[in-house]
Design a protein around this motif. Structure first.
Motif, short mmCIF file in Angstrom:
data_model
loop_
_atom_site.label_atom_id
_atom_site.label_comp_id
_atom_site.label_asym_id
_atom_site.label_seq_id
_atom_site.Cartn_x
_atom_site.Cartn_y
_atom_site.Cartn_z
N PRO A 181 4.16 14.96 -0.39
CA PRO A 181 4.96 14.64 -1.57
C PRO A 181 4.90 13.17 -1.96
O PRO A 181 4.73 12.30 -1.11
CB PRO A 181 6.38 15.01 -1.15
CG PRO A 181 6.35 15.36 0.29
CD PRO A 181 4.95 15.40 0.76
N MET A 182 4.99 12.93 -3.24
CA MET A 182 5.04 11.56 -3.75
C MET A 182 6.50 11.11 -3.64
O MET A 182 7.40 11.87 -3.99
CB MET A 182 4.60 11.59 -5.21
CG MET A 182 4.46 10.25 -5.86
SD MET A 182 3.71 10.49 -7.50
CE MET A 182 3.81 8.85 -8.17
N PRO A 183 6.74 9.89 -3.13
CA PRO A 183 8.14 9.44 -3.01
C PRO A 183 8.87 9.49 -4.36
O PRO A 183 8.30 9.12 -5.39
CB PRO A 183 7.99 8.00 -2.53
CG PRO A 183 6.64 7.93 -1.89
CD PRO A 183 5.78 8.90 -2.65
N TYR A 184 10.12 9.96 -4.32
CA TYR A 184 10.93 10.06 -5.55
C TYR A 184 10.96 8.76 -6.32
O TYR A 184 10.91 8.74 -7.54
CB TYR A 184 12.37 10.46 -5.17
CG TYR A 184 12.66 11.94 -5.29
CD1 TYR A 184 11.66 12.87 -5.06
CD2 TYR A 184 13.93 12.40 -5.64
CE1 TYR A 184 11.92 14.23 -5.16
CE2 TYR A 184 14.20 13.75 -5.75
CZ TYR A 184 13.20 14.66 -5.51
OH TYR A 184 13.45 16.00 -5.62
N GLU A 185 11.07 7.67 -5.57
CA GLU A 185 11.17 6.36 -6.22
C GLU A 185 9.93 6.10 -7.10
O GLU A 185 10.03 5.59 -8.22
CB GLU A 185 11.30 5.29 -5.14
CG GLU A 185 11.58 3.91 -5.66
CD GLU A 185 11.41 2.85 -4.58
OE1 GLU A 185 11.06 3.22 -3.43
OE2 GLU A 185 11.61 1.68 -4.89
N GLN A 186 8.75 6.45 -6.56
CA GLN A 186 7.52 6.21 -7.32
C GLN A 186 7.35 7.22 -8.46
O GLN A 186 6.79 6.90 -9.50
CB GLN A 186 6.32 6.22 -6.38
CG GLN A 186 6.33 5.03 -5.44
CD GLN A 186 5.16 5.03 -4.49
OE1 GLN A 186 4.01 5.19 -4.89
NE2 GLN A 186 5.44 4.84 -3.21
N PRO A 212 0.81 -1.23 0.00
CA PRO A 212 0.00 0.00 0.00
C PRO A 212 0.84 1.28 0.00
O PRO A 212 0.33 2.33 -0.38
CB PRO A 212 -0.83 -0.11 1.28
CG PRO A 212 -0.90 -1.58 1.57
CD PRO A 212 0.44 -2.13 1.13
N GLU A 213 2.10 1.19 0.41
CA GLU A 213 2.93 2.39 0.34
C GLU A 213 3.13 2.83 -1.11
O GLU A 213 3.54 3.95 -1.39
CB GLU A 213 4.29 2.16 1.01
CG GLU A 213 4.21 1.80 2.50
CD GLU A 213 3.39 2.79 3.34
OE1 GLU A 213 3.53 4.00 3.09
OE2 GLU A 213 2.60 2.34 4.19
N ARG A 214 2.85 1.93 -2.03
CA ARG A 214 3.02 2.25 -3.46
C ARG A 214 1.72 2.74 -4.10
O ARG A 214 1.64 2.88 -5.32
CB ARG A 214 3.55 1.02 -4.20
CG ARG A 214 4.81 0.43 -3.57
CD ARG A 214 5.42 -0.64 -4.43
NE ARG A 214 6.02 -0.07 -5.62
CZ ARG A 214 7.21 0.51 -5.64
NH1 ARG A 214 7.93 0.56 -4.56
NH2 ARG A 214 7.68 1.02 -6.75
#
Lengths: 152, 193
Positions: free
Chosen positions: B151-156, B74-76
């Protein structure tokens, strides 16, 4: 470049300007977002079975021409039920439910749900102005089946 | 409800998803609130009329309600929602193309600009927006996603834009520089704060 021009040269400052600008010129209206979140969760029937797309004529296709209909088939894991739909670009929907359902068939949109009349062969015709909709089958004493949301 | 919301505010997306799955409407609301801006930013990086943008948003959020408990991590969810929102925009473009080719020979106006509202806009805001729209698609999407709150995580972001994680920082700097160089913003720059 003079000192009083520094702020906009700062990346974080420019991002902040951008963020506040977009909040004003492209706002996500609070009342609208509240209503969407609430309706989306209400539409989630914990006891319902989600009927997944088995076939979609649009998959991998490019633009549709004016007469094209999108042909979709939904089914469950156990092959117990199948719903086939032909969705016109104007929102016309022709469908058939197999086997013929004993309960109620409804067209659900983010705005609400309306019952659809089906004939004795499980066929129905309806239409919607909504951009997104799904078909829900409710049979007394049995689980509810709902197709994935369909964007026409 | 306010107390419940405060209690939910500290939960991770994973915890919220678990609670929402068992019917906790407050957890769902908190989860959806936290990611909704990502969908909105993605949708607004395409030129849609307001009504179409809102349709795409609603469609993406309804899909999220149906699917959040099927997303393995769910973190994604932000990345999943960004992709879903983009798909909804593409679906709208497909039908608009049809309208352009048939019913409406002059073409559908695909512009989120509302004239009345535009007149009320602050000069800097207009300059920023019009300058943003002159950047490459990648820059526009990246800069918009960087303004998502939270913020949306950089990785995603990287996965969504198909950019290697390590290039996001340099691309961000390059895109901001390109934004600064737009004539509309240059004028503002020269006039000074």
């Amino acid at each position: 470049m003079t000192d009083d021009q520094r702020p906009i040269d700062d990346d974080d400052f420019l991002i902040a300007v951008l963020a506040s600008t977009l909040d004003v010129v492209e706002p996500l209206r609070d009342d609208f977002a509240d209503a969407v979140r609430s309706a989306a969760f209400s539409s989630r029937n914990l006891d319902s079975k989600l009927l997944a797309v088995i076939a979609d004529s649009l998959a991998g296709a490019g633009m549709r021409s004016e007469h094209d209909e999108r042909l979709l088939t939904f089914g469950d894991d156990d092959d117990e039920i199948e719903i086939s739909l032909a969705v016109g670009v104007t929102g016309s929907i022709t469908g058939v439910v197999t086997p013929v359902p004993a309960g109620v068939v409804a067209l659900e949109t983010p705005e609400g749900s309306i019952a659809i009349e089906i004939d004795d062969l499980g066929r129905f015709t309806t239409s919607t102005a909504a951009r997104v909709f799904r078909i829900v089958l409710t049979e007394p004493g049995r689980r509810t089946d709902a197709t994935e949301w369909i964007s026409r | 409800v306010r107390r419940a919301t405060a209690r939910h505010a500290d939960l991770t997306l994973t915890e919220l998803a678990t609670a929402a799955r068992s019917g906790d409407a407050v957890a769902w609301d908190q989860l959806a609130r936290r990611v909704q801006n990502v969908a909105w930013k993605v949708i607004n990086s395409y030129r849609l009329e307001q009504a179409d943008a809102e349709d795409a948003f609603a469609a993406a959020m309804f899909r999220l309600a149906d699917n959040f408990d099927r997303i393995r991590d769910p973190e994604r969810i932000p990345g999943w929602l960004a992709t879903t929102a983009r798909n909804e925009v593409m679906s709208i473009f497909r039908t608009q193309k049809r309208v352009e080719l048939t019913d409406d020979p002059v073409g559908t106006v695909i512009d989120g600009t509302d004239l009345d509202r535009q007149l009320l806009l602050d000069e800097l805001q207009r300059a920023v927006r019009s300058s943003l729209r002159k950047l490459s698609k990648t820059c526009q999407q990246l800069l918009r996603l960087l303004t998502a709150d939270p913020p949306m995580p950089y990785e995603q972001i990287g996965e969504f834009l198909e950019m290697p994680h390590g290039t996001i920082g340099p691309t961000r700097a390059r895109c901001l520089e390109a934004l600064r160089k737009q004539p509309a913003l240059q004028r503002y720059l020269k006039s000074g704060p």
